[in-house]
Design an enzyme around this catalytic site. Sequence first.
Site, PDB file in Angstrom:
ATOM      1  N   SER A  76       0.844  -1.189   0.000  1.00 24.95           N
ATOM      2  CA  SER A  76       0.000   0.000   0.000  1.00 24.95           C
ATOM      3  C   SER A  76       0.883   1.245   0.000  1.00 24.95           C
ATOM      4  O   SER A  76       2.051   1.204   0.394  1.00 24.95           O
ATOM      5  CB  SER A  76      -0.922  -0.040   1.222  1.00 24.95           C
ATOM      6  N   LYS A  77       0.292   2.332  -0.441  1.00 28.11           N
ATOM      7  CA  LYS A  77       0.993   3.617  -0.467  1.00 28.11           C
ATOM      8  C   LYS A  77       1.559   3.952   0.905  1.00 28.11           C
ATOM      9  O   LYS A  77       2.516   4.682   1.025  1.00 28.11           O
ATOM     10  CB  LYS A  77      -0.005   4.725  -0.836  1.00 28.11           C
TER      11      LYS A  77
END
Length: 502
Positions: free
Chosen positions: A259-260
Amino acid sequence: MSSDIRVRFCPSPTGNPHVGMVRTALFNWAFARHNKATFVFRIEDTDTARDSEDSYNQLLDSLKWLGLTWDEGPEVGGPYGPYRQSERMDLYREVVEKLLAANFAYRCFCSVEELEEQREIQKKAGTTPGYSGRCRDLSDAEQEAFREQGRKPAIRFRMPGIDLTWDDLVRGELSFAKEHVPDFVIVRATGEPLYTLVNPVDDALMHITHVLRGEDLLSSTPRQIAMHNALAQIGVGSGRLPFFGHLPYVMGEGNRKLSKRDPESALLMYREEGFLPEGLLNYLALLGWSMGDDQEFFSIQEMAERFDIKRVSGNPARFDLKKCTAINGDWIRSLTPEDLSGRLIPFLVKDNLLPEIPNQTQQDLVRRATPLVQERMETLRQGAAMLGFLFFQDAGVQDEATSGTRPFEIEASELSQITPEAKSILTFALDALSKLDDWNHGAIEALLRAELLEKHGFKPKNAFGPIRLATAGRRVSPPLFESLELLGKARSLHRIESALNV
Ligand code: GLU
């Protein structure tokens, strides 16, 4: 450019650039270069609430750092500009008018609450959720009535009511049943155009032939195919449907999608830690693609030469920071010492170990010291940390190499290693070395071995550790005797003497 093939990388400037994004950029770039095609860089900045100028600048800066050059886009221009969507609003308005006029889109007056109610009803009835179609065929009078109530319409795209199938370049034939792709909003009631509109419109207007992007966007593809078909009919763009290829997910720790928010996904981190663009890109190339002969070490130019979309795997790829770091280490070892020393200098500057503009002595010293650390580092930051000892200030010792910014000290966590035994070793070493005139690593080694191992009977492990700590200030450093040679006699003796007083 010798082909009509056109691909695009079109990130939204929200937040910091991340590795998933770079993987997409790299695969598009390699595909373009392999096919002598055009690599378009477009900025999808229509979300004024989330986009930022900082993020835009970081995107450009990142692609430049990585050497992923674009043929059309910001700063370089091109025949289909502007390449920032925020500067293309008039074009979108025109297209929307045409879509409305041709009945491919319609005004939808449903309020948020009404849409929510529709969803609840569908949920209870167990039917597929999606827009009910209430505003699909409103008469002019009905629209007028809604307006009189003070409602402002959103604009919805009218799906054609057929199943949509395409031959995905990575995943083979994919099909979405019509029930699963309801009519969707393309312009908010505020007038703001959405990704659902501007992305396919620009792909059409910019004559994009191949759309390569992450699998997370798979569900938008049937909508975009329907939109492209509509655009072709109203004469917007090339009239040709692009090919679509969806790159596999990148997984992080614990089999979750990277994920970011995962720290290892932040591109900036790699730059700050001193990854080489070559190393990072080499690793990212392996996330879903392979050379086909187990070769894992290659440049992106080699990747471009061999790139074949058919070799992109549909299986999720796992992001492994250790492997990424190891490949970076391989790249560091492959550089010439001259090249590597040039890359180390900015890291020494950043750590205040060298001044902004290092003098000649300092530059020479980095160059001479680089081969000593080249085998021992996986990142430039590690290398710079190992070379730092050469530039610290030593009170009262004049030396051209001294940067004047940071005084030398032994790392606090290591001070306990300066035991009484260590001090006696340092005393013997100081005494012997102060008599040495020919200050080179061979002579230093011979002398210290004779003095500490043969004469005083210390084991090498015990004898040299304290000298390393006294002169380099840390346990991880370049080889000892070479380090002392580079440090010079005056500073070496001064540091050993100072260590006796801690
Ligand atoms: N702006 C979109 C994103 O950053 C682009 C998606 C696409 O490639 O179509 O996710």
